[in-house]
Every structure is written in structure tokens, then in C-alpha cells.
Enzyme design. Structure first.
Site, PDB file in Angstrom:
ATOM      1  N   ASP A 159       0.829  -1.203   0.000  1.00  0.00           N
ATOM      2  CA  ASP A 159       0.000   0.000   0.000  1.00  0.00           C
ATOM      3  C   ASP A 159       0.862   1.251   0.000  1.00  0.00           C
ATOM      4  OD1 ASP A 159      -2.055   1.808   0.191  1.00  0.00           O
ATOM      5  OD2 ASP A 159      -2.470   1.429   2.308  1.00  0.00           O
ATOM      6  N   ASP A 164      -1.954   5.119  -5.638  1.00  0.00           N
ATOM      7  CA  ASP A 164      -2.285   4.343  -4.438  1.00  0.00           C
ATOM      8  C   ASP A 164      -2.500   2.873  -4.791  1.00  0.00           C
ATOM      9  OD1 ASP A 164      -3.075   3.430  -1.986  1.00  0.00           O
ATOM     10  OD2 ASP A 164      -4.990   4.489  -1.958  1.00  0.00           O
TER      11      ASP A 164
END
Length: 481
Positions: free
Chosen positions: A91, A341
Site C-alpha cells: 500500500d 495508491d
């Protein structure tokens, strides 16, 4: 899944302490390069391999396998002595690395995906690791996870007296924390320290051997909302994995496998950290400047100037639909831009720009829409594509999507990174849907759009933190294994 984060202190003791020993805030010398992979579990506890001390190798590359899952990409973390292995999401939209942890079963509310099976969630057991400690309230990691305005706040919350915490001698553990992600996801835990072990090779040439990085700080999480497994945070904050291993002065790259390899442990692709990531980003890459947000400085932003659609032969681009100014730059308040992201599955664009893209796509696609599948899947555009045999790539005349990025860079997404077959072939037809989403305004500022992991599949992405830029190169990432 994780457009941006907020962190705050939980003053009440929500979670019991999982560790009995203490940690000191030390920082070891770290190597120059690291290569990781996104994969299913792969233990490093191999008797034939020699354990290397990471402080002795200045030109070390670390290589780990990484795999596609149904909603993201997984990295195997080996924590403790001997290593306990955990699969966690990669992430770039958060900093904290955490795993399910403790002596009781892991509890996740509102977890309804494939991870929530009848099998118990694997948990890190600190009592089974000879190197486990609990982080102290005065460590820089404890201050960061509590996002304190005052560096003495965590020790004050831990119950230390003023002379103890102002002198840096408070022995109390870091108080329990709450860490919140976009979309209402939340984890509760305590901050721990232990060794993290990765695969290493000198200059990426020598045979791989386990490399141990001691004193790694991570979240020992006992319960969560909407987070079924752990996360490896790759943001630019103090707590992130590349930050703790010392690679934020260089950069990293990843090449995500196509989702057709989801949950296939035999096909992997590399995540690379350090010099090797930058040196490999040469011919064919397009680079766009990395923007900075004063409000969210730990994350990776780029600018989007517009979007155009290409014909089925890759030529004859339609006129570029200009993106709003909020996507091409970040304003003085720190709002706007496009957040890169990997923790968000699909790319999100704001209205009315997104609505304009949908309208252009409907006009350009030479196929009938499947409104029934749109209603069932909640995707905004689905088309009935003639197909004799899956994956129907030859027959597919859906327009390719080209992103016009800041600095004149242009990234044409692979078609399988934009559209996905949501049905099997039936009567020589397959339904393919656009896997973009509408950005939820929310009214709270933050990024203007999000580039998600689905659109990064079969695209090598390099985060060049030396030059302050992000590079893209479409390619078959399975060949990078």
C-alpha cells in the site's frame, strides 16, 4: 481502499499488551538496494541459506516474490526469530506496516471478502519470537503513529512523569493506537519491534540469501474494521517499510501481474527498492513530476492533464478531454492532484470529468451496452463484446485509454488494465466492464483523483525519489518474474 489516512490517539486501553520486553530506539546502517516480490507465502527459513547481517553489505539487493490477489497485490513478510510468515497488501497510500497479532483470535468487523473464511486468520505470536520487543513511548515511531503535536504526548498518555519523559528515560511501552484508512477502515493495536527478514543478493547477481533487518517497528493488531489481513505501508512517513530500511533517499519500483494470475503462487513479479529500481528505468519509460501536498506529504502525487481514447489499432486518438485544474496540480492547502495508491483497487475520477469520459466511451465503443450487468456489478459501463474464445483480445475493439500526465508524459493503459470480462463466453459474446469508479467528493479535501492498482497491472512503475518523479512503462509483468 486507502486514498489517505488519519491517525489519532486512543487514550483508553483498547487492546491488551502483547509484549513483555522493552525496545530501544536504534537505527542500523542499511544497504543501498532492495528487491522484493509480491507473492504468496514463501518461507525464508531455509537451512541451506546463510543468514547475512544487513549491516555488512552496502550494495545489497533484496528480492521477494509478489502475487496478484482479487483486490490488490500481496507481499510476504517474514517477522521474528525464527521467521513467522504473513501475507500483507502493498500500500503506497499509507505508512504503517501491521499484521494480525496477539494471543487471542483476530477480529475483523465488516470483512466479507475471500479472506474471511472459516479458517482462523494467521497471527504473529510474539512469545514464539526470541527477538520480539514492545516499542517504547519515546521512540520516533510511537510519536509518528500517534501523530502527536508534542513528542512527549505518547509518554504522557503512557503515565510517565514529567522528569522521566523530558529526559528520555521513560520505560513505558507505546500506548495502544488507532489507525484509520479511507472508506472507514480502521485497525487497533500496539506498536512492536522485531526482525524482518528478506531475500538478499549482492548487486542482484549473486544467489539469494536471507537478510535480517533488526528492530523493525510494526503494528501488532488484534482487531479491525474492513481490514482482513495485514498491510505493508510504502508511503514516505517514518513508519513506512522503505523509510525504516533506508530507501526513501533513492526509490522503488513494482510491476504488477495481470489479474488473470490472481491467487496463482507460481507466477510472481518483483518489487525493487534502491539503486537497482532507478537504474532499470531507462528506455521506454515516460516520467511525470511527483507533486507534493503540504497536508499529505507522505504520499505520491502526480498531475493529470487529460484523457483521450484510442482506436482499436492504437491510432487515431480522439481529442484529449481536458482534466479540471484540481487534477493537474496540488493547491496551497494540499488538496488536488492524483494519488498513486496501490491500496486502492480501481482508479477514481471526479465528476463532471468522469461523466464526460463515460459519455465519450459510449460514443466510441462499437458495442451494445449491457445495462443488466451494469446494475448487477455496479460498474458504470459494460459492453457486449463478440468473442469466439476467451480472453477475446483479438476481437476486442474497445478504445484504449490514454492518460496525459504532467510534464508531457503520456501513458496508454493496456486494455486489460481498463476493461475486464465479468461473464464467461455465452453465445459468442462476453461482457466487459470499464473498471474505473466515480470519486466520492466527501467535501473534506485531499486528492482530486486516485490511480488504483488495477490500472497499474502490466505497467512497470518506478518511484524516483532522487529526481522527484514517477515513471511508467507498459509491459508484460509476468516476464519480469
Amino acid at each position: 481502499m486507502h486514498p489517505f489516512i488519519y491517525i489519532y490517539i486512543v487514550l483508553l486501553c483498547i487492546i491488551s499488551s502483547f509484549f513483555n520486553s522493552q525496545a530501544t530506539d536504534t537505527k542500523s546502517q542499511i544497504p543501498n538496494s532492495l528487491v522484493l516480490g509480491l507473492s504468496h507465502v514463501r518461507s525464508l527459513n531455509t537451512p541451506s541459506m546463510t543468514l547475512l547481517n544487513s549491516t555488512n553489505y552496502d550494495f545489497l539487493d533484496i528480492i521477494e516474490p509478489v502475487t496478484a490477489y482479487t483486490d490488490g497485490y500481496l507481499l510476504s513478510l517474514n517477522l521474528g526469530t525464527p521467521p513467522q510468515v504473513f501475507q500483507v497488501y502493498l500500500d503506497t497510500g499509507s505508512d504503517l506496516t501491521w499484521v494480525p497479532c496477539g494471543t487471542t483470535s483476530y477480529q475483523c468487523m465488516e470483512c466479507v471478502n475471500d479472506h474471511s473464511s472459516s479458517k482462523p486468520t494467521p497471527m504473529f505470536l510474539p512469545t514464539q519470537s526470541s527477538s520480539s520487543t514492545m516499542d517504547l513511548c519515546g521512540s520516533r515511531f510511537c510519536v509518528d503513529v500517534h501523530s502527536s503535536d508534542n513528542r512527549f504526548d505518547p509518554c504522557a498518555a503512557a503515565g510517565c512523569d514529567i522528569p522521566a519523559f523530558t529526559s528520555g528515560l521513560c520505560p513505558r511501552p507505546c500506548p495502544p493506537f488507532s489507525y484509520t484508512y479511507g472508506g472507514g477502515a480502521l485497525v487497533l493495536g500496539s506498536l512492536a519491534r522485531d526482525s524482518v527478514t528478506l531475500h538478499g543478493s549482492i548487486h542482484g547477481i549473486d544467489p539469494l540469501s536471507p537478510v535480517e533487518f533488526p528492530g523493525f517497528s510494526f503494528g501488532c493488531v488484534g482487531s479491525s474494521i474492513r481490514e482482513p489481513i495485514g498491510i505493508a505501508g510504502f508511503g514516505k512517513g517514518t513508519l513506512s517499510l522503505p523509510s525504516q530500511l533506508g530507501f526513501l533517499g533513492k526509490g522503488f519500483s513494482h510491476c504488477f501481474l495481470g489479474f488473470r494470475f490472481a491467487r496463482n503462487p507460481n507466477v510472481t513479479s518483483p518489487l525493487v527498492m534502491g539503486d537497482l529500481a532507478l537504474s532499470a528505468a531507462t528506455d521506454g519509460f515516460v516520467f511525470t513530476p511527483m507533486l507534493r501536498s503540504v497536508t499529505y506529504p507522505n504520499f505520491y502525487y502526480i498531475g493529470l492533464e487529460g484523457v483521450s481514447l484510442l482506436g482499436d489499432d492504437g491510432s487515431g486518438a480522439a481529442a484529449m478531454a481536458a482534466a479540471p485544474p484540481s487534477l493537474s496540480s496540488v493547491d496551497p492547502r494540499g488538496d488536488g492532484g492524483v494519488l498513486v495508491d496501490t491500496g486502492t483497487t480501481y482508479t477514481h475520477l471526479p465528476d463532471p470529468f468522469y461523466a464526460s469520459l463515460l459519455s465519450s466511451l459510449s460514443a466510441a465503443a462499437p458495442y451494445e451496452r449491457s445495462r443488466e450487468l451494469e446494475a448487477r456489478t455496479d460498474f458504470d459501463r459494460c459492453f457486449r463484446v463478440p468473442c469466439a474464445r476467451a480472453p477475446c483480445a483479438a476481437e476486442d475493439r474497445l478504445p484504449a485509454i490514454s492518460l496525459h500526465l504532467g510534464g508531457g508524459a503520456r501513458l496508454t493503459l493496456p486494455k486489460l488494465s481498463s476493461y475486464y470480462p465479468v461473464t464467461a463466453v455465452r453465445d459468442s459474446v462476453v461482457v466487459k466492464c470499464l473498471l474505473f469508479r466515480r470519486m466520492d467528493d466527501g467535501g473534506g479535501g485531499g486528492p482530486g483523483a486516485v490511480l488504483g492498482s488495477f490500472q497499474m497491472q502490466n505497467v512497470e512503475v518506478v518511484y524516483d525519489l532522487v529526481a522527484g518523479r514517477v515513471g511508467f512503462l507498459p509491459r508484460d509483468c509476468a516476464l519480469r518474474a
